[in-house]
Design an enzyme around this catalytic site. Structure first.
Site, PDB file in Angstrom:
ATOM      1  N   GLY A 206     -36.637  36.616  -7.403  1.00  0.00           N
ATOM      2  CA  GLY A 206     -35.523  35.716  -7.630  1.00  0.00           C
ATOM      3  C   GLY A 206     -34.247  36.054  -6.892  1.00  0.00           C
TER       4      GLY A 206
ATOM      5  CE  LYS B 109     -45.128  49.769  -1.935  1.00  0.00           C
ATOM      6  NZ  LYS B 109     -44.834  51.214  -1.816  1.00  0.00           N
TER       7      LYS B 109
ATOM      8  CG  ASP C 244     -38.685  49.315 -18.675  1.00  0.00           C
ATOM      9  OD1 ASP C 244     -37.682  48.683 -19.052  1.00  0.00           O
ATOM     10  OD2 ASP C 244     -39.784  49.232 -19.254  1.00  0.00           O
TER      11      ASP C 244
ATOM     12  CB  SER D 182     -23.146  36.308 -18.006  1.00  0.00           C
ATOM     13  OG  SER D 182     -23.195  35.470 -19.140  1.00  0.00           O
TER      14      SER D 182
ATOM     15  CE1 TYR E 208     -31.189  34.270 -20.519  1.00  0.00           C
ATOM     16  CE2 TYR E 208     -30.261  32.098 -20.937  1.00  0.00           C
ATOM     17  CZ  TYR E 208     -30.459  33.177 -20.097  1.00  0.00           C
ATOM     18  OH  TYR E 208     -29.917  33.173 -18.833  1.00  0.00           O
TER      19      TYR E 208
ATOM     20  CB  ALA F  76     -27.725  35.689 -29.109  1.00  0.00           C
TER      21      ALA F  76
ATOM     22  CB  THR G 235     -34.852  32.319  -9.379  1.00  0.00           C
ATOM     23  OG1 THR G 235     -34.542  32.071 -10.767  1.00  0.00           O
ATOM     24  CG2 THR G 235     -33.577  32.229  -8.562  1.00  0.00           C
TER      25      THR G 235
END
Length: 272
Positions: free
Chosen positions: A15, A42, A55, A133, A147, A149, A182
Site C-alpha cells: 500500500g 525485497k 511486528d 491516522s 477501527y 476508535a 491500496t
C-alpha cells in the site's frame, strides 16, 4: 536535520507505506522499511532500502530494529508510524480478542515504537514523528466502531505528544488519508465479520458488503500520500495535520459544517 534523513517506516510491505518508502529511497534518504513480511519488501531492498522484520505488537522486534538503526546510523530523524488495518463489523458481534488485536496494532504499536525512539530524538533535540491516522479519525462509518476508535485515539495521542515534545524540537504530524487505492479494502474484507450476515444486524451488514463490492467513491492514487509524506519531511515547519485523498475534505467538512444528524443521515442512506 540534514537533507538526507534517516527514516523508519512501519507497514512498508504494501500500500501507501511501500510506495512512499520507494519514493523516499529514490529521493536519497536512508530508509529502514519494516513489516511482518520481509519477502514483500525485497524490491525495496534492491533499490537501497534497509529491510527488517518487525511486528509492532512485539516488544523484542521493536527493540531489535531501533537498536540496529542506532548502531548503523547513530540517529533516527523521522519515525513514520504507518502500520495498521481496519476491523469492521457490529460491535456486539466482534470478539474482544479481535478488538484487542485492533488496538494492539493501531494504537499500542504506535505507542511502543514511539516510546522506543523518543530517547534518541530527545538526545539530538530534533526529530519528526509522523502518525498515520485517517479521515476516520474525524468521522465515522457504519460497522467501523472499533477501527474508528483507534484512529480517534491516534488523533488525541498525537496532539498531546506534540505539546510534550515541543521543548525538544521534535515535531509531531498526523496524516489523515481519505479513500486511497491500496490494500486497505482487502484488509477490511479479511477481517470483516461475514458471519453477521444472518444475525440481528443483517440489514446493515449486507448493505455494507454490497457497498464494499461497489464503493460509492473511487479512491485516490496512493501517489498523493507519497507526495504528501515527502512534503512533510522536507518542510521546515510542517502543519500539524494533512488531510488528503478522495472524499476526505468532503466528508470531514460535511460533518463539521452540518453536524452529526446530517452526517448520520448520509451514512444511513449509503446503507439502504
Amino acid at each position: 536535520m540534514s537533507n538526507k534523513k534517516v527514516i523508519l517506516v512501519t507497514g512498508a510491505s504494501s500500500g501507501m507505506g511501500k510506495l512512499s518508502a520507494q519514493d523516499l529511497i529514490k529521493a536519497g534518504h536512508i530508509v529502514y522499511c519494516v513489516a511482518r513480511s520481509v519477502d514483500k519488501m525485497k524490491d525495496l531492498e534492491q533499490i537501497g532500502g534497509h529491510v527488517m522484520k518487525m511486528d509492532v505488537t512485539n516488544e523484542a522486534d521493536i527493540e531489535a530494529v531501533v537498536a540496529k538503526v542506532i548502531k548503523e546510523q547513530g540517529r533516527i530523524d523521522v519515525l513514520w508510524n504507518n502500520a495498521g488495518y481496519g476491523l469492521y463489523g457490529p460491535v456486539e458481534d466482534l470478539s474482544m480478542e479481535k478488538v484487542q488485536q485492533q488496538f494492539e496494532v493501531n494504537v499500542y504499536g504506535v505507542a511502543r515504537l514511539t516510546k522506543a525512539v523518543l530517547p534518541y530524538m530527545r538526545e539530538k533535540r530534533e526529530g519528526l514523528i509522523l502518525n498515520t491516522s485517517s479521515m476516520g479519525g474525524k468521522i465515522y462509518t457504519p460497522l467501523g466502531a472499533w477501527y474508528h476508535a483507534t484512529k480517534h485515539a491516534i488523533e488525541g495521542f498525537s496532539d498531546c505528544l506534540r505539546i510534550e515534545l515541543k521543548e525538544f524540537n521534535i515535531k509531531v504530524v498526523v496524516l489523515e488519508p481519505g479513500m486511497i487505492n491500496t490494500g486497505f479494502t482487502q484488509g477490511v474484507r479479511d477481517n470483516f465479520s461475514f458471519e453477521s450476515q444472518n444475525g440481528p444486524y443483517k440489514t446493515v451488514v449486507n448493505a455494507y458488503i454490497k457497498a464494499m463490492e461497489n464503493p460509492p467513491m473511487k479512491g485516490s492514487d496512493p501517489k498523493v500520500i507519497s507526495n504528501t509524506v515527502l512534503k512533510i519531511i522536507n518542510a521546515r515547519r510542517p502543519k500539524t495535520r494533512y488531510l488528503v485523498g478522495q472524499g476526505s475534505h468532503f466528508l470531514v467538512g460535511l460533518r463539521r459544517l452540518f453536524g452529526d444528524r446530517v452526517y448520520d443521515a448520509l451514512m444511513l442512506r449509503q446503507m439502504r
